[in-house]
Motif scaffolding. Sequence first.
Motif, PDB file in Angstrom:
ATOM      1  N   LYS A 261       0.835  -1.208   0.000  1.00  0.00           N
ATOM      2  CA  LYS A 261       0.000   0.000   0.000  1.00  0.00           C
ATOM      3  C   LYS A 261       0.866   1.253   0.000  1.00  0.00           C
ATOM      4  CE  LYS A 261      -3.786  -2.278   2.497  1.00  0.00           C
ATOM      5  NZ  LYS A 261      -4.664  -2.226   3.695  1.00  0.00           N
ATOM      6  N   VAL A 262       2.010   1.160  -0.657  1.00  0.00           N
ATOM      7  CA  VAL A 262       2.976   2.249  -0.615  1.00  0.00           C
ATOM      8  C   VAL A 262       2.416   3.535  -1.218  1.00  0.00           C
ATOM      9  CG1 VAL A 262       4.086   1.581  -2.793  1.00  0.00           C
ATOM     10  CG2 VAL A 262       5.374   2.874  -1.087  1.00  0.00           C
ATOM     11  N   TRP A 263       1.598   3.425  -2.264  1.00  0.00           N
ATOM     12  CA  TRP A 263       1.041   4.635  -2.879  1.00  0.00           C
ATOM     13  C   TRP A 263       0.135   5.379  -1.895  1.00  0.00           C
ATOM     14  CZ3 TRP A 263       1.104   8.474  -6.070  1.00  0.00           C
ATOM     15  CH2 TRP A 263      -0.075   9.192  -6.339  1.00  0.00           C
ATOM     16  N   GLY A 264      -0.861   4.677  -1.358  1.00  0.00           N
ATOM     17  CA  GLY A 264      -1.789   5.306  -0.427  1.00  0.00           C
ATOM     18  C   GLY A 264      -1.098   5.830   0.820  1.00  0.00           C
ATOM     19  N   ASN A 265      -0.167   5.052   1.354  1.00  0.00           N
ATOM     20  CA  ASN A 265       0.552   5.475   2.564  1.00  0.00           C
ATOM     21  C   ASN A 265       1.409   6.715   2.298  1.00  0.00           C
ATOM     22  OD1 ASN A 265      -0.530   3.334   3.971  1.00  0.00           O
ATOM     23  ND2 ASN A 265       1.235   1.992   3.662  1.00  0.00           N
TER      24      ASN A 265
END
Length: 251
Positions: free
Chosen positions: A185-189
């Motif tokens: 979930k690197v994008w959202g985080n």
Amino acid sequence: MVISKRTKLSFCQLLDLIGRDQISILLEKHDVFAEYINLENIKGALLGVADDKISCLISEVVITKKALRDRKTSTATAFDERWEDFESCLMLDGYRVERNRIIKIEPFIESSEPIEDDLAKELRRTNLPSSEEIIDLIKRSAEEFRKPAPDYYNGCLTYSRVALETLCKELAIQRGLIVSDNDTKVWGNSIRFLKEYAFFDKKEEDAITSIYTFISPGAHKPLGFTDKEFARFGMNLAISVSYYAAKKFNG
């Protein structure tokens, strides 16, 4: 007309097919000097010439395409392949060939350089560890766009989206976000972190996440767009947002 180095090189490759005598006349007619008529010298001449001169030269080639294609100095197939690549490069710069004329795809402000080149400069100014990787992703997106249909569509948008994602992740890491190797979930985080730490405000976060979703797999192509038009539009959105983020980071 402001065009990228990529388009100028594609134009050189196209000119190389039409014969030395014809090239010599075309260059002289538009006050473009090349000491010897070979591909390397043509490249040097076109990369160094003023925008207005190369614009006039390109316009004449576009207008006389049929006559140049019918010449016996190269096969029609080779010419068509080079022409398709040249048209794709022009489209990436915001132009389309229509009825033997070059037209702008949409209104835009002429600048000294295409937005893709501006982004590369801003990314290098950031000194982020992944700046060259992001620049390479944008280049690969453009390379995918130039492939024959239907191969360009997904690859072009995928590389553009990954470039935007990588940039936002790097910006968040610079501000203290810890990212694990298996973080799915690197994008959202990353986006949430940049908002929480006041790099982006709510409106900026909403705009950037909407664009990311818009060019993600499964997104519906808007009515009235061809696949190629939508791929170019999505790529330019990702480049513009990336430029905005890099510019903001640089202050």
